[in-house]
Scaffold this motif. Structure first.
Motif, PDB file in Angstrom:
ATOM      1  N   VAL A   1       0.854  -1.192   0.000  1.00 24.85           N
ATOM      2  CA  VAL A   1       0.000   0.000   0.000  1.00 24.85           C
ATOM      3  C   VAL A   1       0.889   1.242   0.000  1.00 24.85           C
ATOM      4  O   VAL A   1       1.876   1.308   0.745  1.00 24.85           O
ATOM      5  CB  VAL A   1      -0.924   0.019   1.240  1.00 24.85           C
ATOM      6  CG1 VAL A   1      -1.778   1.286   1.252  1.00 24.85           C
ATOM      7  CG2 VAL A   1      -1.804  -1.224   1.276  1.00 24.85           C
ATOM      8  N   PHE A   2       0.516   2.230  -0.811  1.00 18.44           N
ATOM      9  CA  PHE A   2       1.209   3.512  -0.857  1.00 18.44           C
ATOM     10  C   PHE A   2       0.213   4.614  -0.505  1.00 18.44           C
ATOM     11  O   PHE A   2      -0.911   4.639  -1.008  1.00 18.44           O
ATOM     12  CB  PHE A   2       1.783   3.787  -2.248  1.00 18.44           C
ATOM     13  CG  PHE A   2       2.858   2.828  -2.679  1.00 18.44           C
ATOM     14  CD1 PHE A   2       4.191   3.095  -2.416  1.00 18.44           C
ATOM     15  CD2 PHE A   2       2.534   1.655  -3.353  1.00 18.44           C
ATOM     16  CE1 PHE A   2       5.184   2.225  -2.822  1.00 18.44           C
ATOM     17  CE2 PHE A   2       3.522   0.776  -3.765  1.00 18.44           C
ATOM     18  CZ  PHE A   2       4.855   1.057  -3.495  1.00 18.44           C
ATOM     19  N   ALA A   3       0.647   5.551   0.339  1.00 19.30           N
ATOM     20  CA  ALA A   3      -0.218   6.648   0.787  1.00 19.30           C
ATOM     21  C   ALA A   3       0.665   7.812   1.204  1.00 19.30           C
ATOM     22  O   ALA A   3       1.888   7.667   1.306  1.00 19.30           O
ATOM     23  CB  ALA A   3      -1.101   6.182   1.949  1.00 19.30           C
ATOM     24  N   PRO A   4       0.088   8.988   1.481  1.00 22.24           N
ATOM     25  CA  PRO A   4       0.897  10.084   2.025  1.00 22.24           C
ATOM     26  C   PRO A   4       1.496   9.693   3.374  1.00 22.24           C
ATOM     27  O   PRO A   4       1.090   8.703   3.989  1.00 22.24           O
ATOM     28  CB  PRO A   4      -0.116  11.229   2.176  1.00 22.24           C
ATOM     29  CG  PRO A   4      -1.231  10.883   1.253  1.00 22.24           C
ATOM     30  CD  PRO A   4      -1.316   9.393   1.252  1.00 22.24           C
TER      31      PRO A   4
ATOM     32  N   PHE B   1      -6.058  -0.630   6.409  1.00 23.28           N
ATOM     33  CA  PHE B   1      -5.045  -1.583   5.957  1.00 23.28           C
ATOM     34  C   PHE B   1      -4.161  -1.930   7.153  1.00 23.28           C
ATOM     35  O   PHE B   1      -3.014  -1.508   7.250  1.00 23.28           O
ATOM     36  CB  PHE B   1      -4.239  -0.981   4.807  1.00 23.28           C
ATOM     37  CG  PHE B   1      -5.047  -0.768   3.550  1.00 23.28           C
ATOM     38  CD1 PHE B   1      -5.225  -1.795   2.636  1.00 23.28           C
ATOM     39  CD2 PHE B   1      -5.648   0.455   3.294  1.00 23.28           C
ATOM     40  CE1 PHE B   1      -5.978  -1.609   1.481  1.00 23.28           C
ATOM     41  CE2 PHE B   1      -6.407   0.657   2.146  1.00 23.28           C
ATOM     42  CZ  PHE B   1      -6.567  -0.383   1.232  1.00 23.28           C
ATOM     43  N   ARG B   2      -4.710  -2.718   8.060  1.00 23.19           N
ATOM     44  CA  ARG B   2      -4.076  -2.945   9.353  1.00 23.19           C
ATOM     45  C   ARG B   2      -2.943  -3.965   9.295  1.00 23.19           C
ATOM     46  O   ARG B   2      -2.053  -3.954  10.148  1.00 23.19           O
ATOM     47  CB  ARG B   2      -5.120  -3.399  10.375  1.00 23.19           C
ATOM     48  CG  ARG B   2      -6.277  -2.415  10.543  1.00 23.19           C
ATOM     49  CD  ARG B   2      -7.215  -2.826  11.656  1.00 23.19           C
ATOM     50  NE  ARG B   2      -6.592  -2.668  12.958  1.00 23.19           N
ATOM     51  CZ  ARG B   2      -6.600  -1.546  13.667  1.00 23.19           C
ATOM     52  NH1 ARG B   2      -7.186  -0.459  13.181  1.00 23.19           N
ATOM     53  NH2 ARG B   2      -6.030  -1.496  14.846  1.00 23.19           N
ATOM     54  N   ASP B   3      -2.983  -4.876   8.333  1.00 25.61           N
ATOM     55  CA  ASP B   3      -1.986  -5.941   8.257  1.00 25.61           C
ATOM     56  C   ASP B   3      -1.148  -5.842   6.988  1.00 25.61           C
ATOM     57  O   ASP B   3      -0.656  -6.848   6.482  1.00 25.61           O
ATOM     58  CB  ASP B   3      -2.684  -7.310   8.326  1.00 25.61           C
ATOM     59  CG  ASP B   3      -3.429  -7.505   9.631  1.00 25.61           C
ATOM     60  OD1 ASP B   3      -2.842  -7.231  10.692  1.00 25.61           O
ATOM     61  OD2 ASP B   3      -4.599  -7.926   9.586  1.00 25.61           O
ATOM     62  N   HIS B   4      -1.002  -4.631   6.481  1.00 24.58           N
ATOM     63  CA  HIS B   4      -0.275  -4.415   5.230  1.00 24.58           C
ATOM     64  C   HIS B   4       0.947  -3.529   5.469  1.00 24.58           C
ATOM     65  O   HIS B   4       0.958  -2.708   6.392  1.00 24.58           O
ATOM     66  CB  HIS B   4      -1.181  -3.734   4.191  1.00 24.58           C
ATOM     67  CG  HIS B   4      -2.340  -4.573   3.759  1.00 24.58           C
ATOM     68  ND1 HIS B   4      -3.458  -4.736   4.536  1.00 24.58           N
ATOM     69  CD2 HIS B   4      -2.544  -5.306   2.634  1.00 24.58           C
ATOM     70  CE1 HIS B   4      -4.325  -5.535   3.909  1.00 24.58           C
ATOM     71  NE2 HIS B   4      -3.791  -5.882   2.753  1.00 24.58           N
ATOM     72  N   LEU B   5       1.922  -3.714   4.623  1.00 23.73           N
ATOM     73  CA  LEU B   5       3.050  -2.791   4.608  1.00 23.73           C
ATOM     74  C   LEU B   5       2.601  -1.522   3.889  1.00 23.73           C
ATOM     75  O   LEU B   5       2.224  -1.566   2.717  1.00 23.73           O
ATOM     76  CB  LEU B   5       4.247  -3.416   3.881  1.00 23.73           C
ATOM     77  CG  LEU B   5       5.478  -2.514   3.725  1.00 23.73           C
ATOM     78  CD1 LEU B   5       6.014  -2.077   5.086  1.00 23.73           C
ATOM     79  CD2 LEU B   5       6.569  -3.227   2.921  1.00 23.73           C
TER      80      LEU B   5
ATOM     81  N   VAL C   1       8.072   4.551   6.744  1.00 20.91           N
ATOM     82  CA  VAL C   1       7.369   3.357   7.218  1.00 20.91           C
ATOM     83  C   VAL C   1       7.138   3.491   8.716  1.00 20.91           C
ATOM     84  O   VAL C   1       8.076   3.714   9.481  1.00 20.91           O
ATOM     85  CB  VAL C   1       8.171   2.079   6.922  1.00 20.91           C
ATOM     86  CG1 VAL C   1       7.503   0.870   7.569  1.00 20.91           C
ATOM     87  CG2 VAL C   1       8.284   1.855   5.427  1.00 20.91           C
ATOM     88  N   ASP C   2       5.879   3.362   9.137  1.00 20.51           N
ATOM     89  CA  ASP C   2       5.549   3.435  10.558  1.00 20.51           C
ATOM     90  C   ASP C   2       5.829   2.121  11.271  1.00 20.51           C
ATOM     91  O   ASP C   2       6.241   2.100  12.431  1.00 20.51           O
ATOM     92  CB  ASP C   2       4.076   3.802  10.746  1.00 20.51           C
ATOM     93  CG  ASP C   2       3.773   5.235  10.344  1.00 20.51           C
ATOM     94  OD1 ASP C   2       4.693   6.078  10.418  1.00 20.51           O
ATOM     95  OD2 ASP C   2       2.633   5.518   9.947  1.00 20.51           O
ATOM     96  N   LYS C   3       5.576   1.011  10.593  1.00 16.64           N
ATOM     97  CA  LYS C   3       5.740  -0.288  11.227  1.00 16.64           C
ATOM     98  C   LYS C   3       6.048  -1.329  10.166  1.00 16.64           C
ATOM     99  O   LYS C   3       5.425  -1.345   9.104  1.00 16.64           O
ATOM    100  CB  LYS C   3       4.467  -0.680  11.975  1.00 16.64           C
ATOM    101  CG  LYS C   3       4.561  -2.010  12.725  1.00 16.64           C
ATOM    102  CD  LYS C   3       3.210  -2.439  13.292  1.00 16.64           C
ATOM    103  CE  LYS C   3       2.721  -1.487  14.366  1.00 16.64           C
ATOM    104  NZ  LYS C   3       1.467  -2.001  15.016  1.00 16.64           N
TER     105      LYS C   3
END
Length: 216
Positions: free
Chosen positions: A106-109, A129-133, A206-208
């Motif tokens: 997933v790509f986002a701001p 999108f809780r379980d996605h990079l 990347v947050d996580k």
């Protein structure tokens, strides 16, 4: 430098608050991915611009950045600069979008973006999108909010220059902005390239992330 790889990609989700955010933030990465993975499914959601010339620009631009991909673009009509006042609608739109896609990436701001529309979208994306990079892209603009990126995607000089050309070709409504030019876009990608020992790169936050180790 140790590189982490995603494995084969079959579908990606890309999200933007405004028409041109995606192309500015990750256009060359998008071009690289759709070149490498023929037939890649690309699902895009843009919060504003529906029914205007901006939507026409966005659809033409994303098609140009995704040749050979299975592209699906949804453009909503939220007012530019007013996203926080439409929190419920954005949350519902994300929920609906999430139900229609199962992306590998997933790509986002990114959350540190100075624009309130970008920032709100960045905050809401991980709630669906809780379980996605999720890779948060940087959007070059007037504000001095350039982030300290943590992930770099090397890109070819060809695609860096193509990104700059396609941005100017497909977003004529933005060309009058003093920062919207080829030197700005290739200058930033060259800087990010220096930071990861490549000619050019696009950078992300990347947050996580969960790292797995393969047995030798």
């Amino acid at each position: 430098m140790i590189a982490l790889t995603t494995g084969p990609l079959h579908e990606i989700a890309i999200l933007g608050a405004h028409c041109d955010d995606i192309a500015i933030g990750m256009g060359a990465t998008l071009r690289t991915l759709t070149h490498r993975y023929r037939g890649l499914r690309v699902r895009a959601l843009v919060l504003s611009g529906a029914g205007t010339v901006r939507e026409d620009e966005e659809r033409a631009a994303l098609a140009a950045f995704c040749p050979g991909a299975e592209l699906e673009v949804t453009v909503l009509d939220l007012p530019d600069g007013r996203a926080p006042a439409h929190w419920d609608r954005i949350k519902q739109a994300l929920s609906t979008f999430r139900a229609g896609t199962e992306p590998d990436l997933v790509f986002a701001p990114q959350r540190g973006d100075a624009h309130q529309d970008h920032r709100l979208l960045a905050e809401l994306v991980p709630t669906e999108f809780r379980d996605h990079l999720v890779l948060g892209y940087e959007i070059l603009k007037w504000e001095t909010d350039t982030p300290h990126p943590t992930v770099f995607v090397p890109i070819s000089t060809e695609f860096a220059e193509e990104k700059a050309r396609l941005l100017q070709k497909h977003y004529p409504s933005q060309v009058g902005r003093d920062w919207f030019d080829g030197q700005s876009f290739t200058g930033l990608s060259r800087l990010r390239g220096v930071q990861c020992r490549a000619q050019h790169a696009e950078a992300f936050i990347v947050d996580k992330v969960v790292v797995g180790f393969e047995l030798s």
